[in-house]
Design a protein around this motif. Structure first.
Motif: not given
Lengths: 113, 113
Positions: B71-80
């Motif tokens: 498994x893998x995860x993608x985190x996008x911080x402070x989204x726009x």
């Protein structure tokens, strides 16, 4: 530099006609892929070319679908006797080598009426 | 069936919040790649993580990989709002898949301004 170019961008055809979709990959990219994407869905693998090796045709949905690639340049995807279920966006991608990130064209939107 | 499967299928958040998307895959991999697709366009490569890496950062993106759980995860911080798009994971296979990349169905992210 130039990216992956696909033509036409849109194609409307009548059921039963043949269509040919073209892909110009990035120069020097040895790998070339075709995918099909139905509306709101993911990418369905169709065919993969790697250098001079025999293409991986395992994703072609029927014998109405075929693709060719000239050396390490242009590729054409041909759909014969089109059906309404063939309506989708056909995406082409190329990569520098096996396993490298893919560079996509903007696709050809095919509509079969 | 597709190699990679993303979840959730859809995610809606407010601007400034973080967005986390997950990907599971089935067979051995050399690397895992995340892509983004804006409506009506081709996919754009975001980040690649190799099978011997556990975490990778690129700007506001953070990717993790757990090969034991596939498994893998993608985190996008402070989204726009501009992050609104569909996100896909892709897994170029190992030798048995001859390098072809397979994609999941994607996560559709909506970031509300």
């Amino acid at each position: 530099g130039a990216g992956v170019s696909q033509s036409p961008s849109n194609k409307v055809t009548e059921k039963g006609k043949d269509v040919e979709l073209r892909c110009d990959p990035i120069s020097g990219h040895t790998a070339l892929y075709w995918y099909r994407q139905r509306l709101g869905q993911g990418l369905e693998f169709l065919i993969y070319f790697q250098g001079n090796s025999a293409p991986d045709k395992s994703g072609l949905p029927s014998d109405r679908f075929s693709a060719e690639r000239t050396g390490e340049s242009v590729s054409t995807l041909t759909i014969q006797r089109t059906q309404q279920e063939d309506s989708a966006v056909y995406l082409c991608a190329s990569s520098l080598e096996r396993g490298s990130p893919l560079h996509f064209g903007n696709g050809t939107r095919l509509t079969v009426t | 069936s597709q190699q990679g499967e993303e979840d959730p299928q859809a995610l809606s958040i407010q601007e400034g919040e973080n967005a986390t998307m997950n990907c599971s895959y089935k067979t051995s991999i050399n690397n895992l790649q995340w892509y983004r697709q804006n409506s009506g366009r081709g996919l754009v490569h975001l980040i690649l993580i190799r099978s011997n890496e556990r975490e990778k950062h690129s700007g506001r993106l953070r990717v993790t990989l757990d090969t034991s759980k596939k498994s893998s995860s993608l985190l996008i911080t402070a989204s726009r709002a501009a992050d609104t798009a569909s996100y896909f994971c892709a897994t170029p296979g190992g030798n048995t898949n001859a390098g072809k990349s397979t994609f999941g169905d994607g996560t559709t992210l909506t970031v509300k301004p």
